[in-house]
Design a protein around this motif. Structure first.
Motif, mmCIF file in Angstrom:
data_model
loop_
_atom_site.group_PDB
_atom_site.id
_atom_site.type_symbol
_atom_site.label_atom_id
_atom_site.label_comp_id
_atom_site.label_asym_id
_atom_site.label_seq_id
_atom_site.Cartn_x
_atom_site.Cartn_y
_atom_site.Cartn_z
ATOM 1 N N SER A 212 0.832 -1.206 0.000
ATOM 2 C CA SER A 212 0.000 0.000 0.000
ATOM 3 C C SER A 212 0.867 1.256 0.000
ATOM 4 C CB SER A 212 -0.930 -0.003 1.219
ATOM 5 O OG SER A 212 -1.784 -1.132 1.187
ATOM 6 N N LEU A 213 1.958 1.217 0.797
ATOM 7 C CA LEU A 213 2.880 2.347 0.785
ATOM 8 C C LEU A 213 3.515 2.524 -0.589
ATOM 9 C CD1 LEU A 213 4.695 1.871 4.234
ATOM 10 C CD2 LEU A 213 3.027 3.633 3.652
ATOM 11 N N TRP A 214 3.859 1.431 -1.216
ATOM 12 C CA TRP A 214 4.457 1.496 -2.557
ATOM 13 C C TRP A 214 3.447 2.022 -3.586
ATOM 14 C CZ3 TRP A 214 8.713 2.000 -4.920
ATOM 15 C CH2 TRP A 214 8.867 1.652 -6.260
ATOM 16 N N GLY A 216 0.934 4.088 -2.968
ATOM 17 C CA GLY A 216 0.781 5.534 -2.759
ATOM 18 C C GLY A 216 1.960 6.320 -3.270
ATOM 19 N N ALA A 217 3.192 5.792 -3.066
ATOM 20 C CA ALA A 217 4.380 6.492 -3.549
ATOM 21 C C ALA A 217 4.424 6.525 -5.071
ATOM 22 C CB ALA A 217 5.632 5.818 -3.003
ATOM 23 N N GLY A 218 3.982 5.450 -5.713
ATOM 24 C CA GLY A 218 3.945 5.434 -7.173
ATOM 25 C C GLY A 218 2.988 6.458 -7.734
ATOM 26 N N ALA A 219 1.858 6.639 -7.052
ATOM 27 C CA ALA A 219 0.902 7.665 -7.498
ATOM 28 C C ALA A 219 1.481 9.066 -7.342
ATOM 29 C CB ALA A 219 -0.397 7.529 -6.708
ATOM 30 N N THR A 226 1.704 -1.773 -9.303
ATOM 31 C CA THR A 226 0.837 -2.853 -8.847
ATOM 32 C C THR A 226 0.930 -2.932 -7.326
ATOM 33 O OG1 THR A 226 2.669 -4.384 -9.170
ATOM 34 C CG2 THR A 226 1.073 -4.151 -10.976
ATOM 35 N N PRO A 227 -0.031 -3.542 -6.654
ATOM 36 C CA PRO A 227 -1.188 -4.251 -7.210
ATOM 37 C C PRO A 227 -2.297 -3.311 -7.683
ATOM 38 C CG PRO A 227 -1.251 -4.288 -4.825
ATOM 39 C CD PRO A 227 0.037 -3.630 -5.190
#
Length: 487
Positions: A212-214, A216-219, A226-227
């Motif tokens: 989930s942290l990944w 949010g950081a990607g956004a 993903t996912p």
């Protein structure tokens, strides 16, 4: 023969008429010239005043062997209103007027006291010391004391973490909190929603907290990661977070661009206190000017520090003329303290100069006369009339015209949380909607399951919640059960 006589008579008559006409015109021109001389000269008993002034751009300048400037135009207007003629002379010692070591006054004030001049029309500041020995009219220009700087010497050094400057500390704190809260809501809703995680005991949830942290950081970096969410509740939170990050990045880029383009507008020296604290620039003023004595007589600690600095380095930091001061600011690391209105002119003429925002010691330029002079009140009334008619404003705009590109003098400041309040509110509403949607999805599944196993909906909902939120404990128990079965 008769025709020839008529022709000769016609020619002679025409020549005589032309001579009379030219003679009458010459007499009228002579009379007009004599009348103009009488207006400015003593033939008509008009008083002639000796006017002392000082050469300073744009007040008095020499161009084509004639004097012109703001004060010359003002003097012409006053002479036209009060009907006097004048003779202008430049002050002998090139000074405005101060008390010398022997107790005598120098400059224009001294010339009036010695009766070498009747009035002084110049950028002469009205001070209490001068008012004790001469009289002043109503000020024709308002000014103060400012700091003249060169733009490139005042470029502020960027810090190592300059990229954080577009947002204030409060905004960055709010952004970090929003990021963590959003990722936690993604993690929570992905566990609660049966559409995202249908079989908690048999399937692995893809939205772990780290994932989930990944996500949010990607956004935040505008990167697809993903996912990918399947449930409506998770998609609501993801969409709101994407909208939040797009608006946030737009605000960051716009503010960072404004910060970089503002450049020299971000002066590290904004006040006289900033000037005293720095060590990069020398600073000084005109020797013997009212500005120098203003700091000498001031009780303000900052002003006293400025005076002590200039007094100790008198031979090095004090300048003789205004032109020398401007040239020194442009050529070296020097800040000039002087009349703000004159500094505005220097900044208008030289685009690489700028005046610091703070202006102290409000004062005015007045016309000096001898004490008990009958011209003091007349000149004061005339100055007031010129101000009321807008003539003084016209002269101000005429002689302070600039060719520099005007830039906003508003100071740049980091973006505060209040400016993004609506954005944070939208994110909070989206998170709430996502959590509510996940709870509704779980309730629907619990209601259908209750009909099959003949249990209450609340008990099934509670079991589902416990199973999804305590999955590690349940997984460990199921692994132990399967281990015993294999044994």
């Amino acid at each position: 023969m008769d025709k020839g006589q008529h022709f000769v008579f016609f020619v002679l008559t025409t020549v005589l008429l032309l001579r009379e006409s030219s003679h009458a015109g010459a007499m009228r021109n002579d009379a007009a010239a004599s009348k103009d001389t009488d207006l400015r000269g003593p033939e008509e008993n008009l008083p002639t005043l000796t006017v002392t002034t000082i050469l300073e751009d744009p007040y008095v300048m020499v161009r084509r062997a004639e004097l012109e400037g703001y004060c010359i135009d003002l003097l012409k207007a006053l002479a036209s209103m009060l009907h006097f003629s004048y003779k202008v002379k430049v002050v002998g010692d090139g000074k405005y007027g101060a008390i010398s070591s022997n107790g005598n006054w120098t400059g224009m004030i001294g010339e009036i006291l010695r009766q070498e001049a009747d009035i002084a029309v110049a950028p002469l500041t009205v001070t209490s010391a001068r008012e004790e020995v001469v009289s002043f009219t109503t000020p024709f220009l308002q000014t103060g004391i400012g700091i003249l700087l060169r733009k490139d010497t005042m470029s502020q050094e960027m810090s190592f973490f300059h990229f954080l400057a577009p947002f204030s500390k409060e905004t960055w704190t709010g952004l970090l909190f929003a990021y963590i809260l959003t990722c936690f809501c993604l993690f929570l809703v992905a566990r609660l929603s049966p559409c995202e995680w249908n079989e908690p005991k048999n399937e692995e949830n893809r939205f772990t907290f780290l994932n989930s942290l990944w996500f949010g950081a990607g956004a935040l970096a505008l990167q697809g990661v993903t996912p990918r969410p399947k449930a409506l509740s998770v998609r609501v939170i993801a969409a709101i977070w994407w909208l939040f990050t797009i608006a946030l990045l737009a605000a960051y880029i716009a503010n960072f661009t404004a910060l970089l383009s503002s450049g020299s507008e971000q002066l590290p020296i904004q006040t006289f206190e900033d000037l005293v604290k720095q060590r990069k620039l020398e600073f000084g003023t005109l020797d013997g000017s009212s500005t120098f004595y203003y700091f000498k007589n001031s009780k303000n600690p900052i002003h006293q520090m400025i005076y002590e600095y200039m007094d100790k380095r008198r031979d090095h930091v004090l300048v003789k003329t205004y032109h020398e001061a401007v040239q020194r600011v442009m050529d070296s690391n020097y800040a000039f303290i002087g009349e703000s209105i004159s500094q505005d002119l220097a900044a208008a003429r030289h685009c690489n100069l700028i005046r610091a925002p703070e202006v102290i010691g409000a004062r005015g330029f007045g016309i000096a006369t001898a004490q008990a002079s009958p011209w003091t009140k007349k000149l004061s009334i005339a100055v007031l009339k010129l101000r009321e008619s807008g003539d003084l404003d016209y002269l101000r705009n005429k002689w302070w015209e600039t060719s520099c590109l005007h830039k906003s003098r508003e100071r740049w400041s980091p973006l505060q949380p209040q400016a993004l309040g609506g954005l944070f509110l939208t994110l909070a509403i989206g998170l709430a909607l996502g959590v509510i949607a996940a709870v509704v999805e779980l309730s629907n599944k619990s209601r259908h399951a209750a009909g099959h196993v003949k249990k209450s909906c609340c008990s099934i909902f509670t079991e589902e919640m416990c199973t999804r939120l305590r999955i590690k404990e349940n997984t460990r128990q199921s692994q132990e059960t399967s281990g015993r079965a294999n044994a």
